[in-house]
Design a protein around this motif. Structure first.
Motif: not given
Length: 450
Positions: A157-167, A381-394
């Motif tokens: 179940l998810k909102p029909n107009d939802g976004l950001g992985n909410r609800s 959901d996405l809004r509740g992430a206390p941090f998001i970091v991008e890395l480059s892994c070899v």
């Protein structure tokens, strides 16, 4: 008679991606936007946070009522509007209506509106091309609608107009009470669709002017169940072109985006792959959020950046990046995104590990950098992430997963913070909110607001 000035429209542009589009279009064409604001309060805070919105890079700013966009069109008589830039998911609906009112030859309003109506989009795709796998689904307006038809063994179940992985909620056929409770605490309407197993991916790219679909990046999602929600982000791993599923996913994206009828627009497509192959999860007419366009641009350094290509296509000014895509840089290292997860509510009183992460050779950027005084919510959901970091892994997938675990072990908050640190964070946060609110109240008193 004064010469008509060329401009474009952008809604509620208090966002880093919107600012990037404004700078890119000014740099490439010297065209300034007319900013449309749907809330004077949000406009006030947005202009406070992003000073560019009150600079000479802006042609004009207009307060609008989304239900009365025809009055906006009446104010544009002196301008030649060459396009609309719907940089974020929740700006697509207004873009659809503006395109219709202005007669812009970009995408049909019907095509754009389907991107904000999950049930309509999936129904349309099933009808237009039955070979494209989409989940069985139906629309749910109230909790009573759950029993209006047979329930799958497992369903979403998810909102029909939802976004950001909410609800989002996942339930079994015997979980009717839990499903009803989910609908009662969330706003609808909802879409009910069969649960698809397997691994979830997202494909990001651009549909060009003639309908050619250019997939530019494929990522595997890593999710977990926490705080009562089953699809909380833990991270994303770039899928190299050598992965057996890469070509399968790119082919699926090509067929699906072609069927939508979308033109001259970026896309963000979420897909699950099980033993039966790819199946649609969600689809957006936009670049990936949280600065995802910057990541795509780094993966293909020989092309104009993703914002420049999207801007050219939005405005239909000329063709760029028409040559073949070079995947050399894309395959050189595996991009990894790591999402923080909080199970507590309050404030960050102390934070550790930030400098250690920045010192890692794999570090690229913080999409969301944690800091003292930041609010904490139970991440769902996405809004509740206390941090998001991008890395480059070899390395391979196992190396990337180990790197994600290392970052999560390094970044901490409120560990032995103590009562004094907590009080300092609380007082500082309260003071910042009070100053912002005071500024708004003074503005409201002088100018009025809605």
């Amino acid at each position: 008679m004064a010469e008509r000035r060329t401009t474009y429209l952008i809604q509620d542009p208090y966002d880093l991606d919107a600012v990037q589009f404004i700078r890119t279009i000014d740099l490439d064409y010297g065209i300034r936007p007319i900013c449309l604001y749907t809330s004077t309060k949000d406009r006030f805070y947005g202009e406070l946070d992003f000073p560019i919105l009150t600079s000479d890079l802006i042609e004009a700013s207009i307060d609008v009522e989304p239900d009365d966009l025809s009055s906006v069109v009446e104010q544009l008589g002196e301008y030649d509007v060459c396009g609309v830039v719907p940089y974020r998911e929740d700006t697509v609906e207004v873009a659809a209506e503006l395109c219709e009112l202005l007669g812009l030859g970009w995408n049909s309003p019907e095509t754009l509106r389907r991107f904000r109506d999950k049930f309509e989009q999936k129904t349309y795709l099933r009808e237009i091309d039955p070979t494209i796998r989409v989940p069985e689904c139906r629309l749910i307006a109230t909790a009573d609608d759950l029993i209006a038809g047979a329930l799958p063994e497992r369903y979403v179940l998810k909102p029909n107009d939802g976004l950001g992985n909410r609800s989002i909620g996942m339930f079994g056929a015997d979980g009717l009470a839990a499903a009803r409770a989910h609908l009662d605490r969330e706003s609808g309407p909802f879409i009910l669709e069969e649960f698809i197993g397997g691994i979830e991916y997202h494909i990001d790219g651009q549909v060009r002017g003639e309908g050619d679909v250019e997939s530019l990046a494929v990522y595997e999602y890593v999710r977990t169940e926490v705080n009562g929600y089953p699809t909380v982000y833990l991270g994303e791993l770039l899928c190299p072109t050598t992965d057996p599923r890469f070509d399968q996913l790119v082919d699926y994206a090509d067929r699906l985006l072609t069927a939508t009828g979308l033109r001259r627009c970026p896309f963000h497509l979420e897909v699950k792959v099980d033993d039966e192959g790819p199946c649609l999860v969600d689809l957006g007419a936009r670049l990936p959020s949280e600065g995802g366009g910057r990541t795509i641009s780094r993966l293909h350094p020989g092309r104009p950046d993703a914002y420049a290509i999207a801007a050219h296509d939005y405005l239909g000014i000329n063709a760029v990046a028409t040559g073949p895509i070079d995947w050399t840089a894309y395959d050189r290292a595996r991009t990894v995104l790591v999402y923080g997860v909080s199970e507590e509510v309050g404030l960050i009183a102390s934070v550790g590990g930030v400098e250690a992460v920045e010192a890692m050779p794999e570090f690229v950027r913080w999409a969301v950098k944690p800091g003292v005084g930041d609010p904490l919510v139970a991440t769902t959901d996405l809004r509740g992430a206390p941090f998001i970091v991008e890395l480059s892994c070899v390395g391979d997938r196992s190396d990337a997963l180990a790197l994600m675990d290392e970052v999560r072990s390094l970044v901490t908050w409120n560990v032995d913070a103590g009562r004094r640190a907590a009080e300092i964070a609380r007082v500082g946060s309260t003071a910042r909110r009070a100053r912002r609110k005071l500024h708004w109240l003074l503005h409201q008193r002088m100018h009025g607001a809605r």
